[in-house]
Motif scaffolding. Structure first.
Motif, PDB file in Angstrom:
ATOM      1  N   GLN B  98      15.416  21.954 -25.865  1.00  0.00           N
ATOM      2  CA  GLN B  98      14.296  21.650 -26.916  1.00  0.00           C
ATOM      3  C   GLN B  98      15.097  21.003 -28.097  1.00  0.00           C
ATOM      4  O   GLN B  98      15.901  21.406 -28.709  1.00  0.00           O
ATOM      5  N   ALA B 157      17.085  28.577 -20.896  1.00  0.00           N
ATOM      6  CA  ALA B 157      16.696  27.925 -22.024  1.00  0.00           C
ATOM      7  C   ALA B 157      18.404  27.570 -22.746  1.00  0.00           C
ATOM      8  O   ALA B 157      18.980  28.178 -23.222  1.00  0.00           O
ATOM      9  N   ARG B 159      20.112  26.720 -25.951  1.00  0.00           N
ATOM     10  CA  ARG B 159      19.815  27.000 -27.608  1.00  0.00           C
ATOM     11  C   ARG B 159      20.306  25.930 -28.544  1.00  0.00           C
ATOM     12  O   ARG B 159      19.926  25.926 -29.830  1.00  0.00           O
ATOM     13  N   ARG B 194      10.039  19.404 -25.249  1.00  0.00           N
ATOM     14  CA  ARG B 194      11.263  19.986 -24.580  1.00  0.00           C
ATOM     15  C   ARG B 194      11.326  19.226 -23.259  1.00  0.00           C
ATOM     16  O   ARG B 194      10.364  18.322 -22.970  1.00  0.00           O
TER      17      ARG B 194
END
Lengths: 291, 272
Positions: B98, B157, B159, B194
């Motif tokens: 993201q 995911a 970070r 994202r």
């Protein structure tokens, strides 16, 4: 002794004997053919059907073939099949009434196999019973509950009532109900909750955790915090996240509420009576008695 | 960013019996001991929140006094012969990144960002070398990437967030950098909140400055706006001077892959 045998031989009706031998042959051929045919069909559909359907196919085929050959053998022996069919008709009505439940379970089982709401290995919940599906059989479904007990659920029950398949989809949401004391800072609580979810690597980052302020409870501010996890990690996250929330709250001084009642005597009412159970504690300043 | 170089933390270490190799790679502390009939691995992952303050890793040190970290794994061998090799490895699942601030690629335009993905330490022993263990330097968070909660795939995911300029990229020994070029061929702007990087199809390269890179990836949003096509470049990126191939892709793929690369954007927010 030796004259007995030719006399016996002459008394046998040759035609009748031929019929009996033919019937026996038909029966034998029928049994062999039933077995061969059912095995061949099962082998042909090997990869495409699950165990349940394979068994149905095998049994169905062999019974059908056997039935055809048995009736041919009986016809060969000279039995009038019409009478047999008539008897079978009456018998089936009687059996039908007697086995209503079993028939219902059987039909329900067929519907379950066709519809596939769950498969062997899934975890299902029916009413208060939760367990892993061990097998989907003709009349019932067998479950293993998590305390390792065995449960047999009739198929009719599964078709009639609401069954929850807990492991149908790859991810599950874990709902945690939390109550915090009325004087708590809700913004801090929200931040701590989201931080606890972020720190746990098994709690999915997306779908994002959900924070819902449920309302003003009688003893606490009620909050629901939901995190997502894969169905395999459901239990570790269920326990882990709650422990982490508790630790985070303790560290930040957020009080988790428990049910309590406050008693107000009110200005117009009498004071509540209080009684010392043991000897009263000594006064600090003996001169200020009665204050 | 400074002209600092990273220390190269990977390499092959010949170990004598009862000797250990000790290493620190960002937040992972690792000790691999060669014992009679056994290879013993002990490690600890520091729970650091501020990644930018991490010590740059040290090269592997051989010692007879190995520290014993909390996590221990033991591997039993008939003959625990060396050498020990420590290699970086990319993630085994796609990684969802993201950007810290979502950005828009207008219709017909293209933009490039740098994203970083977490690395694993791949330990190999013996000759011919075989895998001993695969340890994440930092266990990334799981996440779900798909059109809804019923279908999709499990990813990691990331970070850290995408940066536009190479000079903005901090030097991090435990992450591999990928240059992502986004082409928006559709008639409407593309808001990038994202993106899912198909890491198992990428190879790992080491540049001169010991920074780890993968090939560049270009993502093209096609004219109808519903699909995204990937192309993975064959050669190492131009930003990595003198890049050397460290590891090939975990999964083989064709040149152009059609993926659901942009997630919720194409179907309008699904997470509720």
């Amino acid at each position: 002794m030796s004259d007995w045998l030719p006399a016996f031989w002459d008394s046998i009706d040759r035609a009748r004997l031929m019929d009996v031998i033919m019937a026996a042959l038909l029966l034998l051929v029928g049994i062999i053919l039933a077995r061969l045919l059912s095995r061949a069909l099962v082998r042909a559909f090997q990869g495409r059907l699950d165990n349940h359907r394979t068994m149905l196919l095998r049994r169905g085929t062999s019974y059908l073939v056997l039935a055809i050959f048995i009736s041919s053998a009986l016809y060969q022996m000279g039995f009038n099949l019409n009478v047999l069919l008539g008897t079978a008709g009456i018998l089936s009505v009687a059996v039908g009434f007697a086995s209503q439940t079993s028939m219902s379970n059987l039909i329900s089982g067929l519907f379950l196999v066709a519809e596939r709401p769950f498969m062997v290995g899934d975890v299902i919940q029916l009413g208060e019973t939760t367990g892993e599906v061990l097998s989907v059989d003709l009349l019932s479904v067998k479950l293993r509950k998590f305390d390792n007990t065995f449960v047999r659920i009739p198929n009719e029950l599964l078709v009639k009532s609401q069954v929850t398949t807990l492991t149908k989809f790859p991810i599950r949401r874990i709902d945690i109900k939390i109550g915090v004391a009325y004087h708590s800072d809700l913004a801090l609580v929200k931040e701590l909750l989201f931080q606890a979810a972020e720190r746990n690597p098994l709690a999915l980052q997306e779908p994002r955790p959900v924070y819902i302020f449920l309302g003003f409870g009688s003893s606490s501010l009620d909050i629901q915090f939901s995190v997502w996890a894969t169905r395999e990690n459901y239990l570790p996250v269920l326990t882990g996240i709650k422990e982490e929330i508790k630790a985070a709250f303790d560290g930040a001084g957020v009080e988790m509420a428990f049910p309590h009642l406050s008693l107000y005597a009110g200005t117009g009412s009498k004071p509540l009576p209080v009684q010392w159970v043991g000897p009263p504690p000594p006064l600090e300043n003996p001169e200020e008695q009665g204050s | 960013m400074s002209d600092a170089r990273l220390n190269q933390w990977w390499g092959t270490v010949p170990l004598e019996l009862n000797q250990a190799a000790v290493s620190q790679i960002a937040m992972l502390k690792l000790a691999a001991s060669r014992l009679p009939g056994e290879w013993r691995l002990s490690y600890d992952q520091l729970d650091l929140q501020e990644e930018d303050d991490l010590p740059l890793s040290a090269a592997v040190v051989e010692t007879h006094e190995a520290p014993e970290y909390p996590q221990i794994q033991r591997y039993v061998y008939r003959d625990s012969s060396g050498p020990l090799a420590l290699l970086p490895a990319l993630a085994d699942r796609p990684v969802v990144t993201q950007p810290f601030q979502p950005f828009t690629v207008p219709a017909g335009e293209e933009g490039a960002i740098f994203v970083s993905t977490p690395l694993w330490v791949h330990l190999q022993v013996g000759s011919p070398a075989h895998t001993l263990a695969n340890l994440p330097i930092r266990r990334p968070t799981d996440t779900w990437f798909g059109p809804n909660t019923m279908e999709g795939e499990l990813c990691y995911a990331s970070r850290t967030f995408g940066r536009m300029g190479l000079s903005d990229l901090p030097l991090r020994p435990h992450r591999a950098v990928t240059r992502v070029i986004i082409h928006n061929r559709a008639a409407s702007p593309l808001l990038v909140e994202r993106l899912s990087l198909p890491v198992p199809y990428l190879s790992l390269y080491a540049g001169d400055d010991a920074r780890l890179w993968t090939q560049s990836v270009s993502m093209e949003r096609d004219r109808d706006g519903a699909h995204a096509n990937f192309r993975i470049e064959k050669n190492p990126p131009a930003e990595a001077p003198g890049a050397v191939l460290i590891a090939g892709p975990r999964q083989a793929a064709g040149d152009a892959l059609s993926f659901r690369a942009f997630g919720a954007l194409l179907r309008g927010g699904i997470w509720s």
